[in-house]
Design a protein around this motif. Structure first.
Motif, PDB file in Angstrom:
ATOM      1  N   MET A 163     -32.975  30.760  42.588  1.00  0.00           N
ATOM      2  CA  MET A 163     -32.856  29.851  41.454  1.00  0.00           C
ATOM      3  C   MET A 163     -33.209  30.558  40.145  1.00  0.00           C
ATOM      4  N   ALA A 164     -34.266  31.379  40.186  1.00  0.00           N
ATOM      5  CA  ALA A 164     -34.688  32.104  38.985  1.00  0.00           C
ATOM      6  C   ALA A 164     -33.598  33.068  38.521  1.00  0.00           C
ATOM      7  N   ALA A 165     -32.978  33.782  39.459  1.00  0.00           N
ATOM      8  CA  ALA A 165     -31.913  34.725  39.118  1.00  0.00           C
ATOM      9  C   ALA A 165     -30.719  33.996  38.511  1.00  0.00           C
ATOM     10  N   GLN A 166     -30.369  32.854  39.086  1.00  0.00           N
ATOM     11  CA  GLN A 166     -29.249  32.076  38.550  1.00  0.00           C
ATOM     12  C   GLN A 166     -29.568  31.555  37.149  1.00  0.00           C
ATOM     13  N   THR A 167     -30.802  31.111  36.952  1.00  0.00           N
ATOM     14  CA  THR A 167     -31.210  30.588  35.648  1.00  0.00           C
ATOM     15  C   THR A 167     -31.191  31.689  34.590  1.00  0.00           C
ATOM     16  N   LEU A 168     -31.682  32.866  34.962  1.00  0.00           N
ATOM     17  CA  LEU A 168     -31.656  34.003  34.029  1.00  0.00           C
ATOM     18  C   LEU A 168     -30.225  34.337  33.630  1.00  0.00           C
ATOM     19  N   GLU A 169     -29.323  34.310  34.599  1.00  0.00           N
ATOM     20  CA  GLU A 169     -27.911  34.606  34.306  1.00  0.00           C
ATOM     21  C   GLU A 169     -27.327  33.582  33.333  1.00  0.00           C
ATOM     22  N   ILE A 170     -27.695  32.316  33.511  1.00  0.00           N
ATOM     23  CA  ILE A 170     -27.211  31.279  32.593  1.00  0.00           C
ATOM     24  C   ILE A 170     -27.751  31.524  31.190  1.00  0.00           C
ATOM     25  N   TYR A 171     -29.049  31.838  31.086  1.00  0.00           N
ATOM     26  CA  TYR A 171     -29.634  32.127  29.763  1.00  0.00           C
ATOM     27  C   TYR A 171     -28.908  33.291  29.096  1.00  0.00           C
ATOM     28  N   ASN A 172     -28.667  34.361  29.837  1.00  0.00           N
ATOM     29  CA  ASN A 172     -27.990  35.536  29.287  1.00  0.00           C
ATOM     30  C   ASN A 172     -26.582  35.197  28.837  1.00  0.00           C
ATOM     31  N   ASN A 173     -25.884  34.374  29.607  1.00  0.00           N
ATOM     32  CA  ASN A 173     -24.527  33.980  29.226  1.00  0.00           C
ATOM     33  C   ASN A 173     -24.533  33.155  27.943  1.00  0.00           C
ATOM     34  N   VAL A 174     -25.513  32.246  27.826  1.00  0.00           N
ATOM     35  CA  VAL A 174     -25.605  31.443  26.607  1.00  0.00           C
ATOM     36  C   VAL A 174     -25.934  32.320  25.414  1.00  0.00           C
ATOM     37  N   LEU A 175     -26.885  33.225  25.574  1.00  0.00           N
ATOM     38  CA  LEU A 175     -27.271  34.113  24.466  1.00  0.00           C
ATOM     39  C   LEU A 175     -26.127  35.011  24.032  1.00  0.00           C
ATOM     40  N   SER A 176     -25.305  35.438  24.987  1.00  0.00           N
ATOM     41  CA  SER A 176     -24.175  36.325  24.637  1.00  0.00           C
ATOM     42  C   SER A 176     -23.104  35.608  23.854  1.00  0.00           C
ATOM     43  N   ARG A 177     -23.112  34.273  23.906  1.00  0.00           N
ATOM     44  CA  ARG A 177     -22.118  33.482  23.160  1.00  0.00           C
ATOM     45  C   ARG A 177     -22.626  33.052  21.796  1.00  0.00           C
ATOM     46  N   GLN A 178     -23.889  33.416  21.468  1.00  0.00           N
ATOM     47  CA  GLN A 178     -24.431  33.056  20.152  1.00  0.00           C
ATOM     48  C   GLN A 178     -23.685  33.804  19.049  1.00  0.00           C
ATOM     49  N   PRO A 179     -23.422  33.135  17.894  1.00  0.00           N
ATOM     50  CA  PRO A 179     -22.742  33.811  16.778  1.00  0.00           C
ATOM     51  C   PRO A 179     -23.595  34.916  16.183  1.00  0.00           C
TER      52      PRO A 179
END
Length: 238
Positions: free
Chosen positions: A222-238
């Motif tokens: 769960m932690a690994a999946q959550t980290l991946e989601i955070y990274n994906n969101v951060l990579s989409r930041q303007p």
């Protein structure tokens, strides 16, 4: 406004999409896990706990707040029917009364007056809880709704056969490792519990399936999946 919404089950995702009209692509499922300490306990430890808490040798176990939607009234009615046939069968209800459900508390207290084998130890330590799971004839969780149902994982990991509901997230958590019933049906719940009580091969198969089922879930995953989601969101930041 959220870039992603994290939920613990497909059932919860479907609720958000269907009832609240969240965009499906925004909702990501990261199933929860179970604690490594929840494992089958030795017979001596179970015997000691039964003696300390004055538990009957055979008992059903329920772990949750005393709320109506958790299915406690149906469980009490089911136990009353079973106790007429199996008078030695106990019911252990962990957790404490809920101020918003005084009627459920009254049902529990009334059941205790009728049958001393209805036992309410309150909140228990994790060490006692895992032993309670291990010693249970059946873990019963007839809830009307759960976003995940971590008690199911705990019970399976500790070696308890499980009876739970056929609604919300519970079928996806329990898989083939438990019996599922209509949580509003005393008849279905009683029949499922009795199947396990009277069929040692079924009880053994459910325990074995439960041990396999819990391997699908872990906090590390769960932690690994959550980290991946955070990274994906951060990579989409303007």
């Amino acid at each position: 406004r959220a870039k992603s919404v994290i939920v613990p089950s497909v059932s919860t995702k479907n609720d958000l999409v269907q009832k609240l009209h969240f965009p499906a692509e925004k909702v990501v499922v990261t199933p929860e896990g179970g604690e490594a300490s929840f494992t089958p306990q030795p017979a001596a430890k179970i015997t000691e706990l039964k003696k300390r808490l004055n538990l009957p040798d055979s008992y059903l176990l329920f772990v949750s707040r005393w709320e109506r939607y958790k299915g406690l009234p149906v469980l009490l009615a089911s136990h009353a029917e079973l106790a007429a046939k199996y008078p030695e069968l106990g019911l252990v209800i962990c957790g404490k009364p809920d101020a918003q459900n005084p009627d459920v508390t009254q049902l529990v207290e009334a059941a205790k007056k009728i049958n001393p084998r209805v036992i309410t130890p309150g909140f228990v330590s994790d060490e006692d809880l895992v032993t309670l799971y291990s010693g249970a004839a059946v873990y019963v969780h007839p809830s009307w709704y759960e976003g995940f149902g971590i008690m199911i994982l705990e019970a399976m990991a500790a070696g308890a056969p499980v009876v739970t509901s056929n609604v919300s997230s519970l079928p996806e958590v329990v898989g083939d490792a438990g019996l599922m019933v209509d949580p509003h049906s005393v008849f279905e719940l009683t029949a499922a519990i009795e199947k396990i009580l009277t069929d040692p091969k079924l009880a053994s198969r459910l325990r074995t399936n439960g041990f396999e089922r819990v391997k699908c879930y872990s906090w590390a995953k769960m932690a690994a999946q959550t980290l991946e989601i955070y990274n994906n969101v951060l990579s989409r930041q303007p």
